[in-house]
Design a protein around this motif. Structure first.
Motif, short mmCIF file in Angstrom:
data_model
loop_
_atom_site.label_atom_id
_atom_site.label_comp_id
_atom_site.label_asym_id
_atom_site.label_seq_id
_atom_site.Cartn_x
_atom_site.Cartn_y
_atom_site.Cartn_z
N UNK A 119 0.84 -1.21 0.00
CA UNK A 119 0.00 0.00 0.00
C UNK A 119 0.87 1.26 0.00
N UNK A 120 1.88 1.31 0.88
CA UNK A 120 2.70 2.52 0.97
C UNK A 120 3.78 2.59 -0.10
N UNK A 121 4.12 1.44 -0.66
CA UNK A 121 5.11 1.43 -1.73
C UNK A 121 4.48 1.75 -3.07
N UNK A 131 -0.76 3.87 -2.53
CA UNK A 131 -0.96 5.26 -2.14
C UNK A 131 -0.32 6.23 -3.15
N UNK A 132 0.94 6.04 -3.55
CA UNK A 132 1.51 6.94 -4.56
C UNK A 132 0.75 6.90 -5.89
N UNK A 133 0.30 5.70 -6.30
CA UNK A 133 -0.43 5.60 -7.57
C UNK A 133 -1.76 6.33 -7.52
N UNK A 134 -2.46 6.22 -6.39
CA UNK A 134 -3.72 6.94 -6.26
C UNK A 134 -3.51 8.45 -6.36
N UNK A 135 -2.43 8.93 -5.77
CA UNK A 135 -2.14 10.37 -5.87
C UNK A 135 -1.92 10.78 -7.32
N UNK A 169 -4.62 12.97 -9.65
CA UNK A 169 -3.96 14.26 -9.88
C UNK A 169 -3.99 15.13 -8.62
N UNK A 170 -3.59 14.53 -7.51
CA UNK A 170 -3.59 15.26 -6.24
C UNK A 170 -2.34 16.14 -6.15
N UNK A 171 -2.51 17.28 -5.49
CA UNK A 171 -1.39 18.20 -5.31
C UNK A 171 -0.51 17.79 -4.13
N UNK A 172 -1.10 17.04 -3.22
CA UNK A 172 -0.39 16.75 -1.98
C UNK A 172 -0.94 15.47 -1.35
N UNK A 173 -0.05 14.72 -0.72
CA UNK A 173 -0.48 13.58 0.11
C UNK A 173 -0.32 14.00 1.57
N UNK A 213 4.28 7.43 2.26
CA UNK A 213 4.59 6.70 1.02
C UNK A 213 6.08 6.42 0.93
N UNK A 214 6.41 5.18 0.57
CA UNK A 214 7.82 4.79 0.51
C UNK A 214 8.49 5.39 -0.71
N UNK A 215 7.75 5.51 -1.80
CA UNK A 215 8.27 6.22 -2.97
C UNK A 215 7.14 7.07 -3.52
#
Length: 729
Positions: free
Chosen positions: A72-74, A77-81, A85-89, A97-99
């Motif tokens: 999820x964190x690798x 989560x980054x893919x969903x952002x 098209x999110x500006x910020x997590x 997020x790990x990457x």
């Protein structure tokens, strides 16, 4: 209206039963009030119950859950952002997020994985610590819930820019105010309430012991303790203590529990019929559990913002994490000094004498007790560390203070320690650190009930490291006196460096030692230089020594027969001076590893007395012409100060601490480990009584000016008071 920034909000910990879950839920709801200025999209990792305890989770399920968590964190989560098209997590915890390609903001509640590692099981601690470090280094903004946490981050991570830090203070928790206050069956008596996750670092056992102490002092008191909270990391010993009512071997009663414990990981704690979380109610915890499959919501139906409450420390008040009833004597908890030494009286040695004299000098100004393992002059440290000495705890008194001699570790713990023994002394070996962490849970009983823990190093660093971890888990400030001896193989153990970095205070006996500690990781502001005073009584007459030795001039070696004390060179000097019939070389001190066999072939001018009691020891110092202990390494060289206290000149060795003490030609000499040079210096003193007298007077004056025990005790007490007040020196 121009749309605001789009934020991907990680709500994975919304189901967490501790304060973290309340914070995540409340902040998520609070952000909704800022829409449409801010568009918030919630994302979460479905991990099951969210319970902190791992003891009752199926290992296979835990492993599967861990893999999903990493994924999820690798990746997720980054893919969903990216996809949204999110500006910020926004990560309202230290799980990040790990990457990532999108910037992220994180919230740091505390540095538990780094400071209180022993409160978590090993795998979780390693994972959480790695996530925390990674997040701090990569986050665009780091939010903390107090200035103190922000300051600690900047201190632990010097490369972090202060401009990245934000302090967002928490407030009261409206979720609790809206809860259905189901009465808890508490008797109609005054009580102290502890609300929060039940885990070692919350100091429940300390409060329980304080209550027991209060009841012991006031037997008619009806004060009781009510504990309410969900099960945290390694909560078992706390739950067991609460279930037993009064703590073992301690008087007192009156403990009620409203605790979400073992059931929490098994799908328990349903909400009340109207969906509002219950408060109390038998063994229900404070939090209602969302139904499986529920997603965190953003919108008008969400709850009002929820904040984590906290207690801010004030000068003269209780430290955060310490609960003190108005009826509990402050001397019973925060004023209790627990001195821990791996070896203690009746064993004989410099560390033992130093700790004992300090305790004696403190007198009644603090409640003091002592904990030890070894009580005789043995030096098979590693064997003693693993196997112990006795089958059960023993308690005895020294100078009117109680000493607790610890029992051997449980069989299973000894089994886990033994495989690391062959690797202990390898350069940069992780074995001392690993063994210390294995010992830490067993040493929690040593930390329980202490206001300050002060460890005088003796033996092996794994024991000191385990003590520090146990003290951190209990929220007890840890003071470390390294008594550093230079070692032939160096000080490469990572355990030492971790102690130097993490101890709340370090006490060096000399400026040279302080500089060395700072160079090896200690924080300058946490290092104090406090010397040691004489342990000898300068008023004892020489009569007892004269009855044993006679009227000859005495060259006195006083100390354990360690190789680094270089007693063999003194023996060689005695052979060179054997023609001086009126000179006797007297060696007094415990045998170590059978070294006393070397005296079997010594000349008639040599006398070995083995270990001697305090009275004869002091008498020997009064009777001698010169003290000669040319050690190659010393942490301080206390025996030098003791000889000066009796007005005697000294000859020391090349140890840096000794050279810092002795002013050559004024109060003695420091000599290399060469029998010929040593014999020449001894002859110079033996042949010149006026020189010996003047050197003794100079040394005596130095003791009066620099090594007063009253000043040394005051310095220690001031340090303890600063720690008790603020948690740091």
């Amino acid at each position: 209206m121009t749309p605001g920034p789009r934020i991907l909000y990680d709500a994975s910990l919304a189901n967490n039963p501790a304060g973290t879950g309340s914070f995540v839920r409340g902040l998520l709801a609070g952000l909704d009030h800022h829409q449409p200025a801010v568009e918030v999209i919630a994302s979460s990792f479905e991990s099951g119950s969210g319970a902190l305890d791992s003891r009752h989770k199926n290992p296979v399920l835990r492993l599967r859950n861990s893999v999903r968590h990493l994924a999820y964190y690798l990746q997720t989560l980054p893919q969903r952002a990216e996809q949204l098209d999110c500006d910020l997590i926004f990560c309202p915890s230290s799980l990040v997020p790990i990457r990532n390609r999108r910037p992220f903001v994180m919230t740091v509640f505390d540095l538990t994985p780094l400071r209180f590692g022993s409160t978590q099981e090993w795998l979780s601690k390693q994972y959480l610590a790695a996530m925390l470090r990674s997040g701090i280094h990569r986050a665009r903004i780091i939010c903390t819930i107090s200035q103190a946490i922000g300051d600690e981050i900047l201190a632990r991570f010097p490369g972090i820019e202060a401009s990245r830090m934000r302090v967002t203070y928490p407030g009261p928790n409206p979720e609790l105010l809206a809860a259905d206050a189901t009465p808890v069956p508490v008797p109609n008596r005054p009580f102290v309430l502890m609300v929060g996750t039940v885990e070692p670092r919350k100091n429940h056992l300390t409060v329980l012991r304080a209550l027991a102490d209060h009841v012991k002092r006031q037997p008619q008191s009806e004060l009781m303790l009510v504990v309410s909270g969900s099960a945290g990391w390694r909560y078992g010993p706390i739950i067991d203590a609460i279930a037993q009512g009064p703590l073992p071997r301690l008087p007192g009663s009156g403990v009620e529990a409203s605790i979400g414990a073992r059931d929490h990981g098994r799908g328990g704690h349903p909400p009340s019929p109207d969906g509002r979380p219950r408060l109390g109610g038998g063994r229900r915890c404070l939090y209602g559990r969302p139904r499986a499959g529920d997603q965190p919501r953003v919108g008008p139906a969400a709850r009002e913002p929820v904040h984590l409450g906290g207690v801010r420390g004030v000068r003269g008040g209780c430290r955060p994490g310490r609960t003190r009833s108005a009826d509990v004597s402050p001397r019973s908890v925060d004023q209790r000094l627990r001195v821990v030494a791996f070896r203690y009286e009746p064993a004989i040695g410099g560390a033992e004498h130093l700790a004992r004299r300090l305790i004696r000098e403190i007198g009644e100004r603090r409640v003091v007790d002592i904990v030890t393992v070894v009580t005789e002059n043995r030096s098979d440290w590693l064997h003693l560390l693993v196997e112990g000495v006795r089958n059960s705890d023993e308690r005895y008194q020294v100078d009117g203070r109680e000493v607790r001699a610890l029992a051997s570790w449980p069989v299973e713990l000894r089994r886990r320690l033994r495989p690391w023994v062959p690797f202990y002394h390898l350069p940069y070996s992780p074995a001392p650190t690993i063994m210390g962490r294995l010992l830490a849970p067993q040493l929690t009983s040593v930390a329980a009930g202490a206001g300050i823990m002060h460890n005088f190093f003796m033996g092996r660093e794994a024991f000191s490291f385990g003590l520090m971890e146990a003290a951190a888990s209990a929220g007890v400030p840890f003071v470390f006196t390294p008594l550093r001896h230079e070692r032939p193989l160096g000080w490469s153990s990572g355990a030492f460096r971790r102690i130097y970095r993490a101890a709340d205070a370090l006490i060096a006996l000399t400026r040279a030692e302080a500089d060395w500690l700072i160079a090896h990781g200690a924080r300058r502001e946490r290092v104090s230089v406090i010397g040691a005073g004489p342990l000898s009584d300068g008023r004892v007459p020489p009569d007892a020594a004269r009855r044993v030795v006679g009227d000859d001039q005495i060259v006195l070696f006083l100390g354990q027969l360690h190789e680094y004390k270089v007693f063999n060179v003194v023996l060689q000097a005695a052979a060179l001076l054997r023609d001086r019939r009126q000179v006797r070389f007297v060696f007094a001190g415990p045998d170590v590893r059978g070294h006393a066999r070397r005296f079997e072939n010594a000349g008639p001018n040599v006398m070995y007395l083995s270990a001697v009691d305090d009275a004869l020891r002091d008498s020997l110092l009064q009777a001698c012409t010169v003290l000669c202990v040319p050690s190659s390494r010393e942490s301080f060289g206390l025996v030098v100060v003791e000889a000066w206290n009796c007005g005697k000149p000294v000859i020391g060795g090349p140890a840096r601490a000794t050279r810092e003490l002795i002013e050559d030609g004024v109060d003695g000499w420091s000599v290399p480990q060469n029998a010929t040079i040593l014999a020449r210096r001894l002859a110079e003193i033996l042949d010149n009584p006026e020189l010996a007298r003047q050197m003794g007077i100079s040394g005596q004056r130095k003791v009066e000016q620099q090594f007063s025990w009253a000043a040394i005790a005051d310095a220690h007490l001031a340090l303890y008071s600063r720690l008790a007040e603020s948690g740091r020196p």
